[in-house]
Scaffold this motif. Structure first.
Motif, PDB file in Angstrom:
ATOM      1  N   VAL A   1       0.969  -1.809  -0.723  1.00  0.00           N
ATOM      2  CA  VAL A   1      -0.228   0.242   0.003  1.00  0.00           C
ATOM      3  C   VAL A   1       0.508   1.218   0.033  1.00  0.00           C
ATOM      4  O   VAL A   1       0.646   2.016  -0.359  1.00  0.00           O
ATOM      5  CB  VAL A   1      -0.897   0.134   1.173  1.00  0.00           C
ATOM      6  CG1 VAL A   1      -1.769   1.680   1.861  1.00  0.00           C
ATOM      7  CG2 VAL A   1      -1.986  -0.842   1.173  1.00  0.00           C
ATOM      8  N   SER A   2       2.437   0.999   0.299  1.00  0.00           N
ATOM      9  CA  SER A   2       2.658   2.258   0.903  1.00  0.00           C
ATOM     10  C   SER A   2       4.048   1.928   0.842  1.00  0.00           C
ATOM     11  O   SER A   2       4.426   0.757   2.356  1.00  0.00           O
ATOM     12  CB  SER A   2       2.142   3.433   1.863  1.00  0.00           C
ATOM     13  OG  SER A   2       2.020   3.447   3.071  1.00  0.00           O
ATOM     14  N   ILE A   3       5.170   2.947   1.627  1.00  0.00           N
ATOM     15  CA  ILE A   3       6.346   2.432   1.895  1.00  0.00           C
ATOM     16  C   ILE A   3       5.958   4.135   3.116  1.00  0.00           C
ATOM     17  O   ILE A   3       6.072   4.884   2.542  1.00  0.00           O
ATOM     18  CB  ILE A   3       7.729   2.824   1.521  1.00  0.00           C
ATOM     19  CG1 ILE A   3       7.400   2.038   0.217  1.00  0.00           C
ATOM     20  CG2 ILE A   3       8.531   3.228   1.786  1.00  0.00           C
ATOM     21  CD1 ILE A   3       9.258   1.847  -0.451  1.00  0.00           C
ATOM     22  N   GLU A   4       6.416   3.745   4.404  1.00  0.00           N
ATOM     23  CA  GLU A   4       6.252   5.127   5.458  1.00  0.00           C
ATOM     24  C   GLU A   4       7.506   4.554   6.159  1.00  0.00           C
ATOM     25  O   GLU A   4       8.757   4.051   6.444  1.00  0.00           O
ATOM     26  CB  GLU A   4       5.163   4.375   6.104  1.00  0.00           C
ATOM     27  CG  GLU A   4       5.546   4.839   7.789  1.00  0.00           C
ATOM     28  CD  GLU A   4       4.422   4.580   9.036  1.00  0.00           C
ATOM     29  OE1 GLU A   4       4.006   5.142   9.932  1.00  0.00           O
ATOM     30  OE2 GLU A   4       3.234   4.260   8.406  1.00  0.00           O
ATOM     31  N   GLY A   5       7.990   5.977   5.840  1.00  0.00           N
ATOM     32  CA  GLY A   5       9.236   6.857   5.992  1.00  0.00           C
ATOM     33  C   GLY A   5       9.696   6.875   8.007  1.00  0.00           C
ATOM     34  O   GLY A   5       8.988   7.145   8.434  1.00  0.00           O
ATOM     35  N   MET A   6      10.763   6.382   8.275  1.00  0.00           N
ATOM     36  CA  MET A   6      10.781   6.722   9.729  1.00  0.00           C
ATOM     37  C   MET A   6      10.836   8.132   9.783  1.00  0.00           C
ATOM     38  O   MET A   6      11.366   9.093   9.197  1.00  0.00           O
ATOM     39  CB  MET A   6      11.859   6.003  10.439  1.00  0.00           C
ATOM     40  CG  MET A   6      11.749   4.776  10.315  1.00  0.00           C
ATOM     41  SD  MET A   6      13.061   3.493  10.840  1.00  0.00           S
ATOM     42  CE  MET A   6      12.837   1.798  10.823  1.00  0.00           C
ATOM     43  N   THR A   7      10.301   8.521  10.996  1.00  0.00           N
ATOM     44  CA  THR A   7      10.786  10.242  10.877  1.00  0.00           C
ATOM     45  C   THR A   7      11.963  10.496  11.460  1.00  0.00           C
ATOM     46  O   THR A   7      12.936   9.294  11.646  1.00  0.00           O
ATOM     47  CB  THR A   7       9.254   9.816  12.728  1.00  0.00           C
ATOM     48  OG1 THR A   7      10.486  10.277  13.436  1.00  0.00           O
ATOM     49  CG2 THR A   7       8.191   9.964  12.026  1.00  0.00           C
ATOM     50  N   PRO A   8      11.992  11.746  11.758  1.00  0.00           N
ATOM     51  CA  PRO A   8      12.975  12.321  11.807  1.00  0.00           C
ATOM     52  C   PRO A   8      14.017  11.739  13.327  1.00  0.00           C
ATOM     53  O   PRO A   8      14.719  11.723  13.406  1.00  0.00           O
ATOM     54  CB  PRO A   8      12.673  13.441  11.393  1.00  0.00           C
ATOM     55  CG  PRO A   8      11.800  14.036  10.246  1.00  0.00           C
ATOM     56  CD  PRO A   8      11.576  12.846  10.910  1.00  0.00           C
TER      57      PRO A   8
END
Length: 290
Positions: free
Chosen positions: A107-114
């Motif tokens: 569905v999506s690639i969720e990048g990790m937060t800063p």
């Protein structure tokens, strides 16, 4: 070393077969122009021609001779030309469905937060396991948000240390979660996913964009570094695209093995040139069978 988890009995057998045929695949790559005979290939696996032919065909689904065709420059150039520069159009044309297809599984690639970057995964719980695949043992890991790591490993302890170095402050648990089980079952060609797979990745915005572009390359197809750069609207960034591909943390499912040189030569691969050739040939064989 941590205990291994086998995907299925069949995939475990295929993993053992890969250990035997990997040397033959490497030999094929190095001696392709000489069109090595079945006898020559069998010698690389220390098997009789009869047993090697049977083992190879069981693993790949095609004969060594047919597999050799899939590793040829002409075949690679055909796939590149067939896909041209429109990775997205080719993905849509593939129908985005059917067993073993990746395009409709994410569905999506969720990048990790800063914050997660800075803290080295301090608030993350990462579940991991070792497993067999048709291409050797893998280490798979996931957070509650999705898959974060899938790598081929020769040394389990070293592979786990490398994972922990990426997320030094995370808490690790060994075990097979539903997400990991779904990932491990991917190599079962009759597998029908119960839910879409999600990715939870640590990368720069540019890296995440490149990895999303990789997901749009249809199974059994190839693209070049330049074509992939154009597909993500970065036509002058071929070299940077190559660097991002080399940093891909998820083998096979983010199919960086489908990117080759514009000449048709396969080039290098983070997990070994022979394994890249094996993946390309194996996918071509599966597509032809289907």
């Amino acid at each position: 070393m941590a205990a291994s988890v086998k995907v299925t009995a069949e995939s475990g057998e295929q993993g053992a077969a890969y250990d035997r045929v990997a040397a033959a695949i490497e030999y094929l790559q190095q001696h392709f122009t000489g069109q090595p005979s079945l006898e020559e290939l069998a010698q690389t696996a220390n098997l009789s021609p009869f047993h090697f032919q049977r083992l190879f065909s069981e693993w790949a689904g095609v004969s060594p001779k047919k597999f050799l065709q899939y590793l040829s420059l002409d075949y690679a150039r055909h796939l590149l030309a067939d896909q041209a520069l429109s990775v997205m159009d080719a993905a849509h044309a593939s129908g985005l469905s059917g067993s073993g297809r990746l395009h409709d599984l994410f569905v999506s690639i969720e990048g990790m937060t800063p914050g997660e970057f800075r803290q080295g995964g301090e608030q993350l719980v990462i579940d991991y396991c070792f497993a067999d695949s048709p291409f050797g043992r893998v280490l798979a890991a996931a957070t509650t948000k999705g898959l974060c790591h899938l790598a081929f490993e020769e040394d389990g302890a070293a592979a786990l240390s490398a994972l922990k170095a990426r997320f030094p402050n995370a808490r690790y648990r060994q075990g097979v979660t539903p997400t990991l089980q779904q990932v491990l079952m991917f190599f079962d060609r009759d597998w029908q996913p119960s839910s879409p797979l999600r990715l939870h990745l640590k990368g720069t915005p540019f890296q995440l964009k490149v990895w999303e572009g990789l997901l749009r390359i249809p199974e059994g197809r190839l693209t070049s570094y330049g074509a992939l750069a154009k597909s993500i609207d970065q036509p002058s960034a071929s070299r940077a695209v190559g660097t991002a591909i080399g940093s891909n943390p998820v083998a096979v499912l983010i199919p960086c093995h489908r990117v080759i040189r514009a000449s048709g030569q396969f080039g290098g691969y983070r997990w070994g040139a022979a394994r890249k050739a094996a993946l390309i040939g194996w996918e071509a064989a599966q597509i032809e069978r289907e």
